[in-house]
Motif scaffolding. Sequence first.
Motif, mmCIF file in Angstrom:
data_model
loop_
_atom_site.group_PDB
_atom_site.id
_atom_site.type_symbol
_atom_site.label_atom_id
_atom_site.label_comp_id
_atom_site.label_asym_id
_atom_site.label_seq_id
_atom_site.Cartn_x
_atom_site.Cartn_y
_atom_site.Cartn_z
ATOM 1 N N UNK A 1 11.137 -4.107 -22.832
ATOM 2 C CA UNK A 1 11.957 -2.927 -23.064
ATOM 3 C C UNK A 1 11.909 -1.969 -21.881
ATOM 4 N N UNK A 2 13.048 -1.339 -21.589
ATOM 5 C CA UNK A 2 13.071 -0.071 -20.865
ATOM 6 C C UNK A 2 13.301 0.997 -21.919
ATOM 7 N N UNK A 3 12.374 1.963 -21.991
ATOM 8 C CA UNK A 3 12.409 2.975 -23.046
ATOM 9 C C UNK A 3 13.085 4.274 -22.621
ATOM 10 N N UNK A 4 12.909 4.656 -21.370
ATOM 11 C CA UNK A 4 13.488 5.916 -20.907
ATOM 12 C C UNK A 4 13.586 5.918 -19.387
ATOM 13 N N UNK A 5 14.479 6.769 -18.897
ATOM 14 C CA UNK A 5 14.637 6.991 -17.458
ATOM 15 C C UNK A 5 14.538 8.493 -17.221
ATOM 16 N N UNK A 6 13.664 8.885 -16.307
ATOM 17 C CA UNK A 6 13.428 10.304 -16.025
ATOM 18 C C UNK A 6 14.041 10.672 -14.678
ATOM 19 N N UNK A 7 14.814 11.764 -14.673
ATOM 20 C CA UNK A 7 15.476 12.239 -13.458
ATOM 21 C C UNK A 7 14.926 13.617 -13.099
ATOM 22 N N UNK A 8 14.577 13.805 -11.813
ATOM 23 C CA UNK A 8 14.057 15.091 -11.349
ATOM 24 C C UNK A 8 14.624 15.385 -9.973
ATOM 25 N N UNK A 9 14.807 16.684 -9.680
ATOM 26 C CA UNK A 9 15.334 17.123 -8.392
ATOM 27 C C UNK A 9 14.364 18.131 -7.790
ATOM 28 N N UNK A 10 14.077 17.989 -6.481
ATOM 29 C CA UNK A 10 13.093 18.839 -5.813
ATOM 30 C C UNK A 10 13.599 19.255 -4.432
ATOM 31 N N UNK A 11 12.891 20.235 -3.858
ATOM 32 C CA UNK A 11 13.025 20.541 -2.439
ATOM 33 C C UNK A 11 11.616 20.590 -1.862
ATOM 34 N N UNK A 12 11.496 20.215 -0.586
ATOM 35 C CA UNK A 12 10.194 20.181 0.068
ATOM 36 C C UNK A 12 10.272 20.982 1.359
ATOM 37 N N UNK A 13 9.221 21.762 1.658
ATOM 38 C CA UNK A 13 9.254 22.631 2.832
ATOM 39 C C UNK A 13 8.370 22.077 3.949
ATOM 40 N N UNK A 14 8.222 22.862 5.010
ATOM 41 C CA UNK A 14 7.520 22.404 6.208
ATOM 42 C C UNK A 14 6.031 22.202 5.995
#
Length: 235
Positions: free
Chosen positions: A138-151
């Motif tokens: 089974x694939x039960x769930x898919x998680x999506x996340x958005x980020x920004x990364x600094x220096x």
Amino acid sequence: MTDTEIRVTDQTSGEYVRTYERTVNSLAVNMQAVVPMRAGILNWLTLYAQHLGDETITLPDGSTTKKYILTRRPMPSDLEGVENYAEDTGNTNTTSASVISKSFYLDEKLLEDLQLNGTVRFRTTVAVKSSGTTDIAYIDSVKFSLYKIDSSGTSTQLGSTRIVTVDIQNNTTTYVEKSVVGLIELSGATLESAQKLYATIDIWGHTAGSTDTFDVKLSYDAGTSKTYVEIAVEE
């Protein structure tokens, strides 16, 4: 050189009138620009998840490199050294567990700060198969996340994590492939020119018994839109 901005709507024409105050050599310079009204509909920026083959990009810290990118133009399908998917094996039965986690980084340097508002639409292509025919995978769930990364290498999440519950199952040794869409709402998020945007996709799954293991695949084939992110952008 720094900018500040005031924006008003002309009541006669229905257009935006922007007044910029730009500091040039310590002097304040005012400029105006007329921007056609878009009836409240923001522009969509489509970024395809791809692999750079033998090339890499450098993150804002100046030393970390990545091959997994978000790009406005998909890579050529015959790209040397390209990778088209991530694949991993799980053996967790009954309880769902994270099997794949993959991050993709914007491959362009921003010339100015970018305002992100409204809806972020993720689309990804996932697949699952079993090592045998005894247990269902089974694939039960898919998680999506958005980020920004600094220096400094510090990541900041933009919006909330979106977990989409699915029921993708297979008890054969041939992949069953499906698309999954997830939506995240942003409100006034700013991506600074010195920062880099990135998206992370996690796949959770399990197997129904202890006889067979299972394989999960996340696809981002070169030259395709199997995995991408669409972001509402305010210019």
